[in-house]
Design a protein around this motif. Structure first.
Motif, PDB file in Angstrom:
ATOM      1  N   ILE A  43       0.604  -1.288  -0.223  1.00 29.05           N
ATOM      2  CA  ILE A  43       0.051   0.019  -0.093  1.00 29.05           C
ATOM      3  C   ILE A  43       0.754   1.224  -0.017  1.00 29.05           C
ATOM      4  N   ARG A  44       2.112   1.342   0.962  1.00 27.73           N
ATOM      5  CA  ARG A  44       2.444   1.935   0.499  1.00 27.73           C
ATOM      6  C   ARG A  44       3.448   2.525   0.101  1.00 27.73           C
ATOM      7  N   ASN A  45       4.005   1.476  -0.571  1.00 20.30           N
ATOM      8  CA  ASN A  45       4.813   1.520  -2.431  1.00 20.30           C
ATOM      9  C   ASN A  45       3.687   2.245  -3.166  1.00 20.30           C
ATOM     10  N   MET A  46       2.648   1.468  -3.460  1.00 19.55           N
ATOM     11  CA  MET A  46       1.598   2.137  -4.063  1.00 19.55           C
ATOM     12  C   MET A  46       0.802   3.944  -4.045  1.00 19.55           C
ATOM     13  N   ARG A  47       1.211   4.222  -2.777  1.00 21.09           N
ATOM     14  CA  ARG A  47       0.449   5.609  -2.497  1.00 21.09           C
ATOM     15  C   ARG A  47       2.124   6.775  -2.941  1.00 21.09           C
ATOM     16  N   THR A  48       2.557   6.100  -2.673  1.00 15.62           N
ATOM     17  CA  THR A  48       4.408   6.513  -3.486  1.00 15.62           C
ATOM     18  C   THR A  48       4.208   6.974  -4.762  1.00 15.62           C
ATOM     19  N   LYS A  49       4.340   5.852  -5.865  1.00 15.84           N
ATOM     20  CA  LYS A  49       3.979   5.130  -7.027  1.00 15.84           C
ATOM     21  C   LYS A  49       2.690   6.544  -7.664  1.00 15.84           C
TER      22      LYS A  49
END
Length: 77
Positions: A43-49
Motif C-alpha cells: 500500500i505504501r509503495n502504491m501511494r508513492t507511485k
C-alpha cells in the motif's frame, strides 16, 4: 487532476482491488496469505507511485482512472 501511475505489480493491483472493496490490511493479508506488514508495504509503495497522500486518495485515483467496462454490444477491436 492527478494521473494514476499504472506501473503497479499484479499483487499491488490485487491489494488495491481489496482496498476498494473496503477490506482492512489484516483481512487482505489473510485472504492473500501474506503478513499484514507486507500488505502495508504494498500500500505504501502504491501511494508513492501514485503520489497519493492517503489510502482514500489512492482508491479515489484508482476509481477515477480505471478503464471503463467494455460494451458487449460493440465488436472487439
Amino acid at each position: 487532476m492527478a494521473e494514476l501511475n499504472t506501473d503497479f505489480s499484479d499483487r499491488e493491483r490485487q491489494i488495491l482491488a481489496h482496498l476498494a472493496d473496503g477490506l482492512t490490511s489484516r483481512t487482505i493479508a489473510h485472504r492473500l496469505a501474506l503478513s499484514p506488514h507486507t500488505v502495508e508495504t504494498h500500500i505504501r509503495n502504491m501511494r508513492t507511485k501514485a503520489a497519493a497522500t492517503t489510502r482514500a486518495h489512492l482508491i479515489a485515483l484508482a476509481l477515477t482512472h480505471r478503464d471503463p467496462p467494455a460494451d458487449p454490444a460493440l465488436p472487439a477491436p
